[in-house]
Design an enzyme around this catalytic site. Structure first.
Site, mmCIF file in Angstrom:
data_model
loop_
_atom_site.group_PDB
_atom_site.id
_atom_site.type_symbol
_atom_site.label_atom_id
_atom_site.label_comp_id
_atom_site.label_asym_id
_atom_site.label_seq_id
_atom_site.Cartn_x
_atom_site.Cartn_y
_atom_site.Cartn_z
ATOM 1 N N THR A 144 0.837 -1.211 0.000
ATOM 2 C CA THR A 144 0.000 0.000 0.000
ATOM 3 C C THR A 144 0.871 1.260 0.000
ATOM 4 O OG1 THR A 144 -1.690 -1.179 1.256
ATOM 5 C CG2 THR A 144 -1.813 1.223 1.273
ATOM 6 N N LYS A 147 2.325 4.116 18.312
ATOM 7 C CA LYS A 147 2.424 5.534 17.919
ATOM 8 C C LYS A 147 2.493 6.428 19.165
ATOM 9 C CE LYS A 147 -0.192 4.593 13.707
ATOM 10 N NZ LYS A 147 -1.547 4.492 13.158
HETATM 11 P P1 NAP Z 1 1.742 -3.941 2.889
HETATM 12 O O1 NAP Z 1 0.711 -3.424 1.967
HETATM 13 O O2 NAP Z 1 1.505 -5.262 3.555
HETATM 14 O O3 NAP Z 1 3.125 -3.996 2.085
HETATM 15 C C1 NAP Z 1 4.286 -4.582 2.592
HETATM 16 C C2 NAP Z 1 5.304 -4.678 1.456
HETATM 17 O O4 NAP Z 1 6.527 -5.173 1.970
HETATM 18 C C3 NAP Z 1 4.884 -5.634 0.341
HETATM 19 O O5 NAP Z 1 5.261 -5.141 -0.910
HETATM 20 C C4 NAP Z 1 5.665 -6.923 0.655
HETATM 21 O O6 NAP Z 1 5.975 -7.684 -0.492
HETATM 22 C C5 NAP Z 1 6.936 -6.311 1.218
HETATM 23 N N1 NAP Z 1 7.609 -7.234 2.117
HETATM 24 C C6 NAP Z 1 7.163 -7.718 3.295
HETATM 25 N N2 NAP Z 1 8.079 -8.546 3.825
HETATM 26 C C7 NAP Z 1 9.132 -8.545 2.972
HETATM 27 C C8 NAP Z 1 10.395 -9.216 2.953
HETATM 28 N N3 NAP Z 1 10.748 -10.042 3.931
HETATM 29 N N4 NAP Z 1 11.228 -8.996 1.913
HETATM 30 C C9 NAP Z 1 10.882 -8.156 0.903
HETATM 31 N N5 NAP Z 1 9.690 -7.493 0.863
HETATM 32 C C10 NAP Z 1 8.842 -7.705 1.887
HETATM 33 O O7 NAP Z 1 2.030 -2.920 4.064
HETATM 34 P P2 NAP Z 1 1.766 -1.333 4.058
HETATM 35 O O8 NAP Z 1 0.354 -1.081 4.453
HETATM 36 O O9 NAP Z 1 2.289 -0.746 2.826
HETATM 37 O O10 NAP Z 1 2.647 -0.896 5.317
HETATM 38 C C11 NAP Z 1 4.049 -0.825 5.242
HETATM 39 C C12 NAP Z 1 4.603 -0.173 6.512
HETATM 40 O O11 NAP Z 1 4.086 1.145 6.619
HETATM 41 C C13 NAP Z 1 4.208 -0.886 7.812
HETATM 42 O O12 NAP Z 1 5.267 -0.755 8.734
HETATM 43 C C14 NAP Z 1 3.013 -0.097 8.287
HETATM 44 O O13 NAP Z 1 2.844 -0.161 9.683
HETATM 45 C C15 NAP Z 1 3.387 1.288 7.852
HETATM 46 N N6 NAP Z 1 2.261 2.188 7.627
HETATM 47 C C16 NAP Z 1 1.190 1.806 6.916
HETATM 48 C C17 NAP Z 1 0.155 2.706 6.684
HETATM 49 C C18 NAP Z 1 -1.064 2.331 5.893
HETATM 50 O O14 NAP Z 1 -1.989 3.141 5.834
HETATM 51 N N7 NAP Z 1 -1.129 1.176 5.269
HETATM 52 C C19 NAP Z 1 0.234 3.997 7.218
HETATM 53 C C20 NAP Z 1 1.369 4.370 7.961
HETATM 54 C C21 NAP Z 1 2.383 3.461 8.150
HETATM 55 P P3 NAP Z 1 4.819 -8.340 -1.421
HETATM 56 O O15 NAP Z 1 4.183 -7.171 -2.100
HETATM 57 O O16 NAP Z 1 5.537 -9.240 -2.348
HETATM 58 O O17 NAP Z 1 3.906 -9.039 -0.464
HETATM 59 N N1 HSE Z 2 -3.104 0.682 10.400
HETATM 60 C C1 HSE Z 2 -2.804 2.034 10.687
HETATM 61 C C2 HSE Z 2 -4.068 2.796 10.993
HETATM 62 C C3 HSE Z 2 -2.088 2.643 9.497
HETATM 63 O O1 HSE Z 2 -5.156 2.268 10.718
HETATM 64 O O2 HSE Z 2 -3.989 3.890 11.531
HETATM 65 C C4 HSE Z 2 -1.558 4.015 9.769
HETATM 66 O O3 HSE Z 2 -0.492 3.971 10.663
#
Ligand code: NAP
Ligand code: HSE
Length: 431
Positions: A13, A205
């Site tokens: 994402t 957080k």
């Molecule tokens: P996500 O959609 O699950 O994406 C994770 C990505 O990391 C995927 O591309 C996955 O590969 C890759 N990955 C995971 N393990 C890996 C490994 N061992 N080696 C290589 N690649 C790996 O997660 P996300 O929502 O983008 O969140 C990412 C980070 O940002 C997290 O720490 C989360 O807490 C933080 N965050 C998220 C949000 C949000 O709104 N989603 C907001 C703020 C912060 P594949 O694509 O091949 O599965």
């Molecule tokens: N899973 C988290 C939330 C993403 O819903 O706030 C943003 O850090």
């Protein structure tokens, strides 16, 4: 044009959002930063996975360690999620002098002390704006804009998923599971949404914010964290009847003695308090500094583009740091605070709902036990029951220390006229 080589670890994402938005606003970023951000390598877990956004051609790998060995990468952007592999990646990146940008709050909450010690030792900055409150620049505000302030209190709605679920339950009567499924489909939830609903995503957080605000790494084991799993439609309705909205709130408070409270709890927020009107995926942080007074931050707390906005802001900071090295590596420890207030000592009003026998004397027995503990009742609701046998009894409780309230509740639960699991929530002040 100066090129900044980026290694993107994660193309989910947020990672994909960073790539797409850097491409979309490349011309603007060039104008504003004087730099060209070039994604030189992207690491994912599964190269064959079907994706909404195509992986950039020719630079994708399923080996994140390859980013460390790539001499054309100056900045590692860690967006994989999880803890063990990101920790190894971040440690190694710092040791090799590559600037780190991460949105990983779980990693920082658990290993922030070690990461920033290493960052300071190696003089390599770590940026983490996306780790707290998605698109809201609260890290920069607390670390830089409010550097003149002692923070007296911080209140935050800092988990978008749980705020989305609570809003859907309250406004559309949706059940918990369907609302969570919507939040997951929108890309708000963590890959393991347990952390969103059990309060720990907000807990991580809150730990980061409190650590930054008070200059010491707050140990997670001493932080009270409760989630939204047990909030029932009945409590949402009673709260509304009383003029409140239930929110998952982070409480960060420094008392006059310098002890700091850090907790995350479902709480009744008076509808007159601006935090009660924060709906859906939106987050808000209300803080009070001794110099600035009250300040409020509001925006999207999760999701692809808002989070990418924060990561790209960090990339611009990384570009500046590459040009002229900084004294601060992202966290400056100090010793003006350092003590946590135990959750049991925190004083607040409460909402208590009990399932009781609908017969004379029940309220008096409960009030008696509260009275013996020195705890006062401010109001009572007991709606008429259909069968005349069991009733919901809702008590609004005056200020009481949490520990004393819990002890009194144990005695109340032991009464033969009290049934079911009680609901006890903290009540927030009007403003
Ligand atoms: P996500 O959609 O699950 O994406 C994770 C990505 O990391 C995927 O591309 C996955 O590969 C890759 N990955 C995971 N393990 C890996 C490994 N061992 N080696 C290589 N690649 C790996 O997660 P996300 O929502 O983008 O969140 C990412 C980070 O940002 C997290 O720490 C989360 O807490 C933080 N965050 C998220 C949000 C949000 O709104 N989603 C907001 C703020 C912060 P594949 O694509 O091949 O599965
Ligand atoms: N899973 C988290 C939330 C993403 O819903 O706030 C943003 O850090």
């Amino acid at each position: 044009m100066r090129e900044i080589g980026i290694g993107l670890a994660g193309f989910g994402t947020v990672g994909a959002g960073v790539f797409l938005n850097v491409e979309k606003n490349r011309a603007l970023l060039r104008e504003r930063t004087g730099c060209d951000f070039v994604v030189r390598q992207v690491a994912v877990r599964d190269l064959a996975k079907k994706r909404a956004a195509a992986l950039p051609s020719g630079c994708a790998t399923d080996q994140w360690r390859a980013l460390l060995d790539n001499p054309a990468i100056a900045v590692i952007v860690e967006l994989m999620g999880g803890i063990d592999e990101p920790l190894e990646l971040v440690r190694e990146a710092i040791k090799r002098g590559k600037i780190v940008v991460t949105g990983n709050k779980a990693l920082l909450a658990e290993h922030g002390a070690e990461i920033f010690r290493l960052a300071a030792e190696k003089k390599v900055p770590v940026f983490y704006e996306a780790a707290v409150a998605g698109g809201i620049p609260i890290i920069k505000a607390v670390r830089e804009a409010f550097v003149a302030n002692h923070f007296q209190r911080i209140r935050g709605i800092i988990n978008g998923t749980s705020n989305y679920i609570l809003t859907r339950m309250a406004e559309s009567g949706m059940d918990f599971a369907s609302a969570l499924a919507e939040a997951q489909a929108a890309g708000y939830a963590e890959s393991d949404p347990t952390l969103d609903v059990n309060g720990w995503d907000a807990g991580h957080k809150a730990i980061i914010l409190a650590s930054l605000a008070y200059g010491f790494w707050v140990p997670g084991r001493d932080v009270l964290v409760e989630g939204i799993e047990k909030i029932s439609p009945e409590d949402i309705r009673f709260a509304a009847q009383l003029g409140y909205t239930i929110k998952l709130l982070a409480f960060i408070d420094a008392g006059a003695d310098g002890a700091v409270e850090v907790s995350v709890q479902p709480s009744l927020v008076p509808n007159g308090n601006i935090l009660a009107s924060v709906r859906g995926v939106f987050n808000a942080i209300a803080l009070r500094g001794d110099v600035v007074g009250d300040a409020l931050f509001y925006g999207r707390g999760a999701g692809q583009d808002p989070t990418a906005s924060s990561v790209i802001g960090d990339l611009a900071d990384a570009a500046l740091a590459l040009e002229s090295p900084r004294a601060s590596c992202g966290f400056i420890p100090h010793t003006l605070y350092g003590k946590l207030r135990p959750a049991a000592d925190v004083v607040s009003p409460f909402y208590l709902r009990l399932g009781v026998d609908d017969r004379p004397g029940v309220l008096a027995r409960i009030a008696g036990l509260l009275g013996e503990a020195g705890i006062g009742i401010s109001s009572v609701i007991q709606p008429e029951t259909e069968d005349g046998k069991k009733a919901a009894l809702v008590l609004m409780i005056h200020d009481a220390p949490r520990g004393r309230m819990l002890s009194a509740l144990e005695r109340i639960r032991a009464l033969d006229c009290v049934h079911d699991e009680p609901a006890l929530y903290r009540v927030e002040a009007a403003a």
